[in-house]
Design a protein around this motif. Structure first.
Motif, PDB file in Angstrom:
ATOM      1  N   ASP A  53      -6.245  14.608  -0.150  1.00  0.00           N
ATOM      2  CA  ASP A  53      -6.166  13.767   1.050  1.00  0.00           C
ATOM      3  C   ASP A  53      -5.136  12.662   0.882  1.00  0.00           C
ATOM      4  O   ASP A  53      -4.374  12.357   1.811  1.00  0.00           O
ATOM      5  CB  ASP A  53      -7.534  13.160   1.363  1.00  0.00           C
ATOM      6  CG  ASP A  53      -8.509  14.169   1.930  1.00  0.00           C
ATOM      7  OD1 ASP A  53      -8.048  15.252   2.369  1.00  0.00           O
ATOM      8  OD2 ASP A  53      -9.721  13.892   1.946  1.00  0.00           O
ATOM      9  N   ARG A  54      -5.118  12.056  -0.299  1.00  0.00           N
ATOM     10  CA  ARG A  54      -4.168  10.969  -0.524  1.00  0.00           C
ATOM     11  C   ARG A  54      -2.736  11.478  -0.566  1.00  0.00           C
ATOM     12  O   ARG A  54      -1.822  10.843  -0.020  1.00  0.00           O
ATOM     13  CB  ARG A  54      -4.503  10.234  -1.822  1.00  0.00           C
ATOM     14  CG  ARG A  54      -3.684   8.960  -2.037  1.00  0.00           C
ATOM     15  CD  ARG A  54      -4.085   8.253  -3.311  1.00  0.00           C
ATOM     16  NE  ARG A  54      -3.380   6.996  -3.486  1.00  0.00           N
ATOM     17  CZ  ARG A  54      -3.449   6.235  -4.563  1.00  0.00           C
ATOM     18  NH1 ARG A  54      -4.230   6.603  -5.583  1.00  0.00           N
ATOM     19  NH2 ARG A  54      -2.756   5.109  -4.647  1.00  0.00           N
ATOM     20  N   ALA A  61      -1.334  21.157  -1.302  1.00  0.00           N
ATOM     21  CA  ALA A  61      -1.210  20.042  -0.353  1.00  0.00           C
ATOM     22  C   ALA A  61      -0.109  20.388   0.634  1.00  0.00           C
ATOM     23  O   ALA A  61       0.838  21.118   0.304  1.00  0.00           O
ATOM     24  CB  ALA A  61      -0.909  18.727  -1.066  1.00  0.00           C
ATOM     25  N   ALA A  62      -0.242  19.871   1.858  1.00  0.00           N
ATOM     26  CA  ALA A  62       0.760  20.100   2.898  1.00  0.00           C
ATOM     27  C   ALA A  62       0.727  18.934   3.869  1.00  0.00           C
ATOM     28  O   ALA A  62      -0.353  18.496   4.271  1.00  0.00           O
ATOM     29  CB  ALA A  62       0.492  21.421   3.635  1.00  0.00           C
ATOM     30  N   ASN A  63       1.891  18.441   4.252  1.00  0.00           N
ATOM     31  CA  ASN A  63       1.887  17.354   5.236  1.00  0.00           C
ATOM     32  C   ASN A  63       1.801  17.918   6.646  1.00  0.00           C
ATOM     33  O   ASN A  63       1.804  19.140   6.864  1.00  0.00           O
ATOM     34  CB  ASN A  63       3.106  16.450   5.058  1.00  0.00           C
ATOM     35  CG  ASN A  63       4.423  17.136   5.417  1.00  0.00           C
ATOM     36  OD1 ASN A  63       4.486  18.364   5.545  1.00  0.00           O
ATOM     37  ND2 ASN A  63       5.474  16.343   5.558  1.00  0.00           N
ATOM     38  N   ALA A  64       1.707  17.038   7.638  1.00  0.00           N
ATOM     39  CA  ALA A  64       1.503  17.468   9.022  1.00  0.00           C
ATOM     40  C   ALA A  64       2.665  18.326   9.517  1.00  0.00           C
ATOM     41  O   ALA A  64       2.463  19.316  10.232  1.00  0.00           O
ATOM     42  CB  ALA A  64       1.316  16.235   9.921  1.00  0.00           C
ATOM     43  N   GLY A 117       0.814  -1.219   0.000  1.00  0.00           N
ATOM     44  CA  GLY A 117       0.000   0.000   0.000  1.00  0.00           C
ATOM     45  C   GLY A 117       0.842   1.260   0.000  1.00  0.00           C
ATOM     46  O   GLY A 117       0.550   2.221  -0.733  1.00  0.00           O
ATOM     47  N   ASP A 118       1.908   1.282   0.806  1.00  0.00           N
ATOM     48  CA  ASP A 118       2.782   2.454   0.870  1.00  0.00           C
ATOM     49  C   ASP A 118       3.503   2.673  -0.453  1.00  0.00           C
ATOM     50  O   ASP A 118       3.683   3.818  -0.901  1.00  0.00           O
ATOM     51  CB  ASP A 118       3.808   2.288   1.997  1.00  0.00           C
ATOM     52  CG  ASP A 118       3.164   2.277   3.372  1.00  0.00           C
ATOM     53  OD1 ASP A 118       2.053   2.826   3.506  1.00  0.00           O
ATOM     54  OD2 ASP A 118       3.758   1.708   4.300  1.00  0.00           O
ATOM     55  N   LEU A 119       3.949   1.593  -1.082  1.00  0.00           N
ATOM     56  CA  LEU A 119       4.657   1.714  -2.356  1.00  0.00           C
ATOM     57  C   LEU A 119       3.746   2.249  -3.455  1.00  0.00           C
ATOM     58  O   LEU A 119       4.150   3.107  -4.249  1.00  0.00           O
ATOM     59  CB  LEU A 119       5.236   0.359  -2.761  1.00  0.00           C
ATOM     60  CG  LEU A 119       6.462  -0.118  -1.978  1.00  0.00           C
ATOM     61  CD1 LEU A 119       6.702  -1.605  -2.212  1.00  0.00           C
ATOM     62  CD2 LEU A 119       7.700   0.696  -2.362  1.00  0.00           C
ATOM     63  N   VAL A 120       2.514   1.754  -3.515  1.00  0.00           N
ATOM     64  CA  VAL A 120       1.559   2.216  -4.524  1.00  0.00           C
ATOM     65  C   VAL A 120       1.276   3.707  -4.343  1.00  0.00           C
ATOM     66  O   VAL A 120       1.313   4.487  -5.304  1.00  0.00           O
ATOM     67  CB  VAL A 120       0.260   1.399  -4.464  1.00  0.00           C
ATOM     68  CG1 VAL A 120      -0.816   2.034  -5.345  1.00  0.00           C
ATOM     69  CG2 VAL A 120       0.516  -0.042  -4.912  1.00  0.00           C
ATOM     70  N   ASP A 121       0.999   4.125  -3.106  1.00  0.00           N
ATOM     71  CA  ASP A 121       0.721   5.540  -2.845  1.00  0.00           C
ATOM     72  C   ASP A 121       1.926   6.414  -3.172  1.00  0.00           C
ATOM     73  O   ASP A 121       1.795   7.481  -3.786  1.00  0.00           O
ATOM     74  CB  ASP A 121       0.316   5.739  -1.385  1.00  0.00           C
ATOM     75  CG  ASP A 121      -1.082   5.239  -1.090  1.00  0.00           C
ATOM     76  OD1 ASP A 121      -1.869   5.052  -2.037  1.00  0.00           O
ATOM     77  OD2 ASP A 121      -1.401   5.026   0.100  1.00  0.00           O
ATOM     78  N   ALA A 122       3.111   5.972  -2.754  1.00  0.00           N
ATOM     79  CA  ALA A 122       4.320   6.761  -3.004  1.00  0.00           C
ATOM     80  C   ALA A 122       4.577   6.927  -4.492  1.00  0.00           C
ATOM     81  O   ALA A 122       4.968   8.008  -4.950  1.00  0.00           O
ATOM     82  CB  ALA A 122       5.523   6.104  -2.333  1.00  0.00           C
TER      83      ALA A 122
END
Length: 307
Positions: free
Chosen positions: A176-177, A200-203, A155-160
């Motif tokens: 969101d993604r 977009a911005a991360n936490a 899942g992490d690889l696909v999203d990245a």
């Protein structure tokens, strides 16, 4: 191997996070995987779908120029000749499953034999896979570790992969993604357009934007406002130079207010021009810039280290 030293998986997971930033970050990720799994060769493989370079409307896929006719269903465009390869599907050389076997045959035909792989993306234009190959004499020994890594990180690889490559194209993932993929990074990351609007911005970036020495509060929109006017002019000029295609990346140093420590940022054009070009040549240029910030060093920590 990987099963005996599970801590090594954290090294790969950390690199996966960095790989979500830009296509060039995938080479270090593949290098780390090969260090964790000695003797295994990793590659990103692509199958082009011979898409006609024509105009398009919204996010609808283009028609294929020299292949079977596509039909549209609720799940998207389907090709009767080439069944859909679901992102996240893991395949291996001895897997009898139909979908996995289809992936194995297609990607093997493109670049030689494959022992195992992971479907990263599939659409009417192209398919991408992360593939792994081991020497025949070591295949039985390393394949369990290869499959363990793929299953845990699929899942992490696909999203990245999608976040790093597809920004600026009709395949661009939702905000969101993008943000959830970047959130594990401790490095602040922003996606900006030429007007310095935050897409977009991360936490970590959200935390940084509350720092009044460098930024002004945002009340009604996502426009990035710098506390120091010179910083704002510098950042906007740099973003526009990058989007004009004069350079691929640049570094800036924000001065902030009240003799603040400089806040450094590396800016680069977001997404992959090759990815966008598959739709129409005009999309090779992007409208977004990725800003990766380096937090200023705490003076107290620096003094302690020198002492």
């Amino acid at each position: 191997m990987l099963l005996q030293f599970p801590g090594r998986l954290d090294l790969v997971r950390e690199r996966v996070g960095h790989a979500s930033l830009c296509p060039s970050s995938w080479s270090p990720l593949l290098g780390v995987i090969e260090k964790v799994l000695p003797g295994v060769e990793t590659r990103l493989r692509r199958i082009d779908r011979d898409v006609a370079r024509r105009s398009f409307k919204v996010h609808r896929a283009l028609s294929v120029a020299n292949r079977t006719r596509l039909r549209y269903s609720d799940s998207g465009w389907q090709d009767d000749c080439y069944p859909s390869l679901e992102p996240g599907t893991i395949f291996r050389f001895d897997d009898p499953d139909g979908a996995a076997q289809q992936a194995q045959q297609e990607f093997s035909a493109e670049g030689g034999p494959i022992d195992a792989g992971l479907i990263l993306h599939d659409c009417a234009q192209q398919s991408w896979s992360l593939t792994m190959t081991a020497p025949r004499e070591r295949r039985d020994a390393v394949l369990p570790a290869v499959l363990t890594l793929l299953r845990r990180l699929a899942g992490d690889l696909v999203d990245a992969f999608v976040v790093s490559h597809a920004i600026g194209s009709p395949d661009q993932p939702s905000r969101d993604r993008i943000e959830s993929t970047w959130d594990p990074l401790c490095t602040p990351v922003l996606l900006l357009d030429r007007e310095l609007v935050i897409s977009a911005a991360n936490a970590a970036a959200e935390d940084l934007l509350r720092e009044a020495r460098y930024f002004r509060p945002r009340f009604f929109d996502d426009h990035l406002a710098l506390a120091n006017r010179n910083d704002g002019q510098l950042l906007e000029a740099t973003v526009n130079r990058l989007l004009a295609g004069r350079r691929a990346s640049a570094r800036v140093s924000l001065e902030g207010l009240r003799r603040s420590a400089p806040l450094s940022a590396t800016l680069r054009r977001a997404g992959s021009p090759d990815w966008r070009r598959q739709f129409t040549p005009e999309l090779a240029e992007t409208a977004h810039v990725l800003a990766v910030f380096r937090l200023p060093e705490d003076p107290a920590v620096a003094a302690s280290a020198q002492g």
